[in-house]
Structures are given as C-alpha cells and as structure tokens.
Design an enzyme around this catalytic site. Structure first.
Site, PDB file in Angstrom:
ATOM      1  N   GLU A  96       0.773  -0.928  -0.109  1.00  0.00           N
ATOM      2  CA  GLU A  96       0.391  -0.023  -0.034  1.00  0.00           C
ATOM      3  C   GLU A  96       0.688   1.099   0.084  1.00  0.00           C
ATOM      4  O   GLU A  96       2.340   2.058   0.635  1.00  0.00           O
ATOM      5  CB  GLU A  96      -1.007   0.337   1.589  1.00  0.00           C
ATOM      6  N   CYS A 109       3.588   8.168   1.816  1.00  0.00           N
ATOM      7  CA  CYS A 109       3.601   7.227   2.409  1.00  0.00           C
ATOM      8  C   CYS A 109       4.193   6.330   1.616  1.00  0.00           C
ATOM      9  O   CYS A 109       3.179   5.297   1.567  1.00  0.00           O
ATOM     10  CB  CYS A 109       2.859   7.274   3.920  1.00  0.00           C
ATOM     11  N   CYS A 116       6.927  -8.052   6.227  1.00  0.00           N
ATOM     12  CA  CYS A 116       8.262  -8.565   7.224  1.00  0.00           C
ATOM     13  C   CYS A 116       8.752  -8.705   8.119  1.00  0.00           C
ATOM     14  O   CYS A 116       7.764  -9.243   9.031  1.00  0.00           O
ATOM     15  CB  CYS A 116       7.340  -6.124   8.166  1.00  0.00           C
ATOM     16  N   CYS A 120       7.354  -6.641  15.060  1.00  0.00           N
ATOM     17  CA  CYS A 120       7.366  -5.750  16.047  1.00  0.00           C
ATOM     18  C   CYS A 120       5.614  -6.188  16.431  1.00  0.00           C
ATOM     19  O   CYS A 120       4.935  -6.805  15.468  1.00  0.00           O
ATOM     20  CB  CYS A 120       6.903  -4.572  15.397  1.00  0.00           C
ATOM     21  N   CYS A 123       2.323  -4.502  14.984  1.00  0.00           N
ATOM     22  CA  CYS A 123       1.869  -3.965  14.149  1.00  0.00           C
ATOM     23  C   CYS A 123       1.410  -5.336  12.674  1.00  0.00           C
ATOM     24  O   CYS A 123       2.104  -6.311  12.247  1.00  0.00           O
ATOM     25  CB  CYS A 123       3.423  -3.610  12.891  1.00  0.00           C
ATOM     26  N   CYS A 345      -2.291   5.841   9.436  1.00  0.00           N
ATOM     27  CA  CYS A 345      -0.323   5.175   9.353  1.00  0.00           C
ATOM     28  C   CYS A 345      -0.074   4.136  10.304  1.00  0.00           C
ATOM     29  O   CYS A 345      -1.030   4.465  11.694  1.00  0.00           O
ATOM     30  CB  CYS A 345       0.646   6.747   9.522  1.00  0.00           C
TER      31      CYS A 345
HETATM   32  N1  SAH Z   1       9.394  -0.593   9.360  1.00  0.00           N
HETATM   33  C1  SAH Z   1       9.702   0.764   9.418  1.00  0.00           C
HETATM   34  C2  SAH Z   1       8.589   1.897   8.396  1.00  0.00           C
HETATM   35  C3  SAH Z   1       7.258   1.713   8.862  1.00  0.00           C
HETATM   36  S1  SAH Z   1       6.388   0.794  10.355  1.00  0.00           S
HETATM   37  C4  SAH Z   1       9.376   1.016  10.985  1.00  0.00           C
HETATM   38  O1  SAH Z   1       8.966   0.297  11.659  1.00  0.00           O
HETATM   39  O2  SAH Z   1       9.553   2.430  11.393  1.00  0.00           O
HETATM   40  C5  SAH Z   1       5.924   3.063  10.497  1.00  0.00           C
HETATM   41  C6  SAH Z   1       5.630   3.370  11.615  1.00  0.00           C
HETATM   42  O3  SAH Z   1       4.087   3.025  12.145  1.00  0.00           O
HETATM   43  C7  SAH Z   1       7.057   2.788  12.542  1.00  0.00           C
HETATM   44  O4  SAH Z   1       6.618   3.710  13.234  1.00  0.00           O
HETATM   45  C8  SAH Z   1       5.599   1.648  13.086  1.00  0.00           C
HETATM   46  O5  SAH Z   1       6.203   0.955  14.720  1.00  0.00           O
HETATM   47  C9  SAH Z   1       4.218   2.143  13.201  1.00  0.00           C
HETATM   48  N2  SAH Z   1       2.556   1.291  13.399  1.00  0.00           N
HETATM   49  C10 SAH Z   1       3.114   0.128  13.235  1.00  0.00           C
HETATM   50  N3  SAH Z   1       2.293  -0.255  13.658  1.00  0.00           N
HETATM   51  C11 SAH Z   1       1.447   0.019  14.409  1.00  0.00           C
HETATM   52  C12 SAH Z   1      -0.315   0.579  14.526  1.00  0.00           C
HETATM   53  N4  SAH Z   1      -0.940  -0.424  13.941  1.00  0.00           N
HETATM   54  N5  SAH Z   1      -0.287   1.654  15.314  1.00  0.00           N
HETATM   55  C13 SAH Z   1       0.211   2.531  15.512  1.00  0.00           C
HETATM   56  N6  SAH Z   1       1.636   2.549  15.003  1.00  0.00           N
HETATM   57  C14 SAH Z   1       2.669   1.064  13.965  1.00  0.00           C
HETATM   58 FE1  SF4 Z   2       8.273  -4.667   9.904  1.00  0.00          FE
HETATM   59 FE2  SF4 Z   2       6.018  -3.218  11.183  1.00  0.00          FE
HETATM   60 FE3  SF4 Z   2       8.223  -3.545  12.724  1.00  0.00          FE
HETATM   61 FE4  SF4 Z   2       7.879  -1.628  10.653  1.00  0.00          FE
HETATM   62  S1  SF4 Z   2       6.403  -1.910  12.613  1.00  0.00           S
HETATM   63  S2  SF4 Z   2       9.949  -3.299  11.106  1.00  0.00           S
HETATM   64  S3  SF4 Z   2       6.862  -2.979   9.211  1.00  0.00           S
HETATM   65  S4  SF4 Z   2       7.056  -5.235  12.263  1.00  0.00           S
END
Ligand code: SAH
Ligand code: SF4
Length: 382
Positions: A96, A109, A116, A120, A123, A345
């Site tokens: 996306e 974005c 990934c 995390c 996420c 986001c």
């Molecule tokens: N992988 C990279 C960039 C993509 S995620 C990273 O982790 O930085 C972009 C941001 O959104 C990151 O800070 C991530 O931790 C946050 N994020 C992921 N899932 C989320 C969620 N469900 N609600 C709010 N922020 C989230």
């Molecule tokens: Fe990967 Fe999501 Fe962690 Fe970013 S926040 S490193 S996209 S698992």
C-alpha cells in the site's frame, strides 16, 4: 527453447545507472536526462511519446527497454483527501501507498517490502511475515503512480507530493540498495526534486544499516522507538534483542552528525494502552533522550483485528504528551487520517477491496499473498 531478451526497466534507474545504460547501447549520455524527465516529470511510459528522442532510438528502446511501474489494484480517496493505492508487485504480493494532504504539504507514505520479517508485536504488516523485497522500480513506482494520479505535469512545477516518508509496509533498511536508489530518484532534479530534508526513512533499528546509510545518502531519519527501556522494547520490537537501545541511539547520533548540517532525529512512539503509555514511561523517555536533539511523534495505536492491543484514551495521550512537553521536547500527536479507507498510519493491514465480487468484503493481502504463494508453488511444480 527460445531465448527472449529481458527488457531493462528504466523506471528504477538512477541518473548514474541510466547514463551507464545509454553508454552500454552506444548512445550519448545526455539521453539519460531526456528520458528521465519524460518518465518522472511527465509520467510517460511509452517511448513513442518521448518526442525529443529520435525515432530510431525510440524504436531501439522499445525492443530492449520498458518503463514499468507496479500494477495498480485499487485507488481510494477518503473524505478527508487522503488517498490510498494498493499495488501489486512482481512477487504477486500487494503493498500500500498512502497520500496525506495537510495544508500546503502533501506527504506520500511509501512501502519498501511486501510484509516484514521483524514482527513488531503491534504491527499489522509484521503479522503478515516477510514476502518479498520491492525492486527500486517498485519503490519509486509508487511515487510515479501517485504523481501521475494528480495529473501534475511536470512533477517539479506543480507539486502535490512535497514530502516522502518510508513508513509504509516493510523495513526499508532491510531492502537497502533498492530503497537508497529510489530515494536518490526522489531527490534528483531529473526525478522528483524533493529536498533531502523532506525525504524521511523510518527504521525500527537495524543498527549496521543505519551506519551504512550515512555512507550513501543524507535523507532525514526517523526511529521507531516505542519503549523507553530494553526490557519493554524487547517485547514490542524484537530486533531490539539484537541491537539494544544504547547501541541504537548511538548509531542514530552518528547518522545525524554525518549530515553536516543541523537536523533533528524524529522519534516515533506508538502509544499502546496500559503497555507503554504511563507517566513513568514518559519520565524514562525524557531521561533516555535528554542529550539527543530530536522531535517526538506520538502515534496512538491504530487497531486491527486480533492485535491484542488498544488505543489509549485521549486523556492518557495528552498526559503522556504533556510530560514530554514539560521536559522541553517538541512533541506532536499523529492524527489519524483516511480512516474510511483504512489508510491510517501504521495500520497498513493490506486490505484490498475485492471489486470483482462487488461486495463489501475485504480480502487481507495476507490471504492474497498466500494465494500467490500457492500459485507460485503450483507454477513451480508444473
Ligand atoms: N518498518 C519501519 C517503517 C514502517 S512502519 C519502522 O518500523 O519504522 C511506520 C510506523 O508505524 C512505525 O513507527 C511503526 O512502528 C508504526 N506502527 C506500526 N503498526 C502500528 C499501529 N498498528 N498503530 C500505530 N503505529 C503503528
Ligand atoms: Fe516491520 Fe512493522 Fe516492525 Fe516496521 S513496525 S519493522 S513494518 S514489523
């Protein structure tokens, strides 16, 4: 067996690579600039439309090259102006891209990977697991597609996209070469001419690659912190077990000082109810970041099915923000945009409206990806 020539996709080539390409086919290097302007400024993918290129060269290019972006599966526009594209990449997965207008600023974005591997805990992309790295053409292709959809021709005159953040799906530093090439194109005047301050790479903390990044490019850096101590961060951001906070913050500081001008690190902190949103966490964060020039961006958790987490109350968010503010930090809370099109986001669940079935049903990209795995397996065994 017949051998067919694989066409070179010119979309993802940096200026240097494009010049090399024209060299290699016995053409003058200045052709690189001409063709890049057609591709990136005017959104052209048809060599015949490149009218300042001789007919003979155009015919030659048609045989050996192509300008191919990822396939657009859907484009949705939110009532608040946010746009979301779902695009299919070569591996068959979908990713996306989200455009967020805000006053004079328009932020795109961009995704770097399908899925990934870093998992995390909060996420949705992480929950899908890793599927594939995007090519440089697929990364810059998202900018190309978005730019074309605004009809802003040329891209550098009427800018709908003023900022790009590598905050879509995937960990950009784990697709290093392709992401760096695409970011060069974002900044290049023959590409999208976006200032280096307005191109931001967000990472969860792949320390060696942060150091590597400094050797290649000078974009802005955002760190996904999410926890003020190692014990909690180990749970939320598992890569922290490999590269703990002290090491991570030192590498970010090295990166920032490599920039040769004063710029501040962005700290992203997703607020999870009762997990990392207490005053004591804010206090710990103040201590952790006290010597690091940074601005803090709080992201209230965007829920998705079966996440097991909740968004804190507005009061809890404000309390957390105030605590950091009082300690002198510049703190913003990221507002949720494009909720009606699932574009918030960090919430890139990767849902695709199944338009062919004309129903309200959404298919998770995870399922699509699983399907494409099946298809691939089937193709391999046939
Ligand atoms: N992988 C990279 C960039 C993509 S995620 C990273 O982790 O930085 C972009 C941001 O959104 C990151 O800070 C991530 O931790 C946050 N994020 C992921 N899932 C989320 C969620 N469900 N609600 C709010 N922020 C989230
Ligand atoms: Fe990967 Fe999501 Fe962690 Fe970013 S926040 S490193 S996209 S698992």
């Amino acid at each position: 067996m017949t051998t067919s020539t694989v066409k070179t996709n010119l979309l993802g080539l940096t200026q240097q690579e494009m010049e090399k390409f024209f060299d290699s086919i016995g053409e003058k290097r200045f052709r690189a600039g001409q063709v890049m302007k057609w591709i990136h400024h005017f959104g052209v993918d048809d060599f015949d439309a490149m009218t300042n290129v001789s007919k003979a060269l155009r015919d030659k290019l048609k045989v050996i090259a192509e300008v191919r972006g990822p396939e657009v599966v859907s484009e949705d526009i939110s009532t608040d102006g946010t746009r979301k594209w779902v695009v299919r990449v070569a591996s068959g997965s979908c990713v996306e891209t989200v455009y967020i207008p805000q006053g004079k600023r328009g932020t795109l974005c961009v995704s770097s990977q399908a899925g990934c591997a870093l998992d995390c805990s909060f996420c949705s992309t992480g929950k899908q697991g890793f599927n594939s790295n995007l090519t440089a053409a697929e990364v810059i292709g998202q900018v190309w597609i978005a730019n074309k959809s605004f009809g802003s021709v040329p891209a550098t005159v009427d800018r709908a996209i003023t900022n790009v953040v590598m905050m879509g799906m995937g960990e950009p530093l784990l697709n290093f070469d392709n992401v760096v090439a695409a970011m060069h194109l974002m900044m290049d005047d023959l590409g999208y001419g976006i200032s280096k301050r307005r191109v931001t790479l967000s990472t969860s903390g792949v320390v060696p690659m942060i150091d590597e990044l400094a050797k290649h490019i000078d974009v802005s850096l955002a760190l996904s912190l999410h926890a003020p101590n190692d014990a909690l961060r180990n749970q939320l951001v598992p890569i922290n077990k490999k590269y703990p906070l002290k090491m991570l913050l030192e590498s970010c500081q090295r990166y920032m000082s490599s920039l040769g001008e004063k710029r501040v690190l962005t700290i992203e902190y997703t607020l999870l109810k009762d997990i990392n949103d207490k005053v004591e966490h804010a206090v710990e964060m103040v201590e952790l970041l006290k010597n690091i020039p940074c601005k803090i961006n709080l992201i209230p958790f965007n829920p998705f099915p079966h996440s097991g987490y909740e968004r804190p109350s507005n009061n809890a968010i404000r309390r957390f923000q105030d605590q950091l503010h009082q300690a002198g930090f510049n703190v913003t809370v990221r507002t949720t945009r494009g909720e009606d099109i699932d574009a918030a986001c960090g919430q890139l669940v990767g849902q695709v409206l199944d338009r062919t079935r004309r129903s309200e049903r959404y298919i998770a990209v995870r399922e699509l990806n699983a399907d494409s795995d099946l298809a691939q397996n089937a193709a391999n065994t046939n």
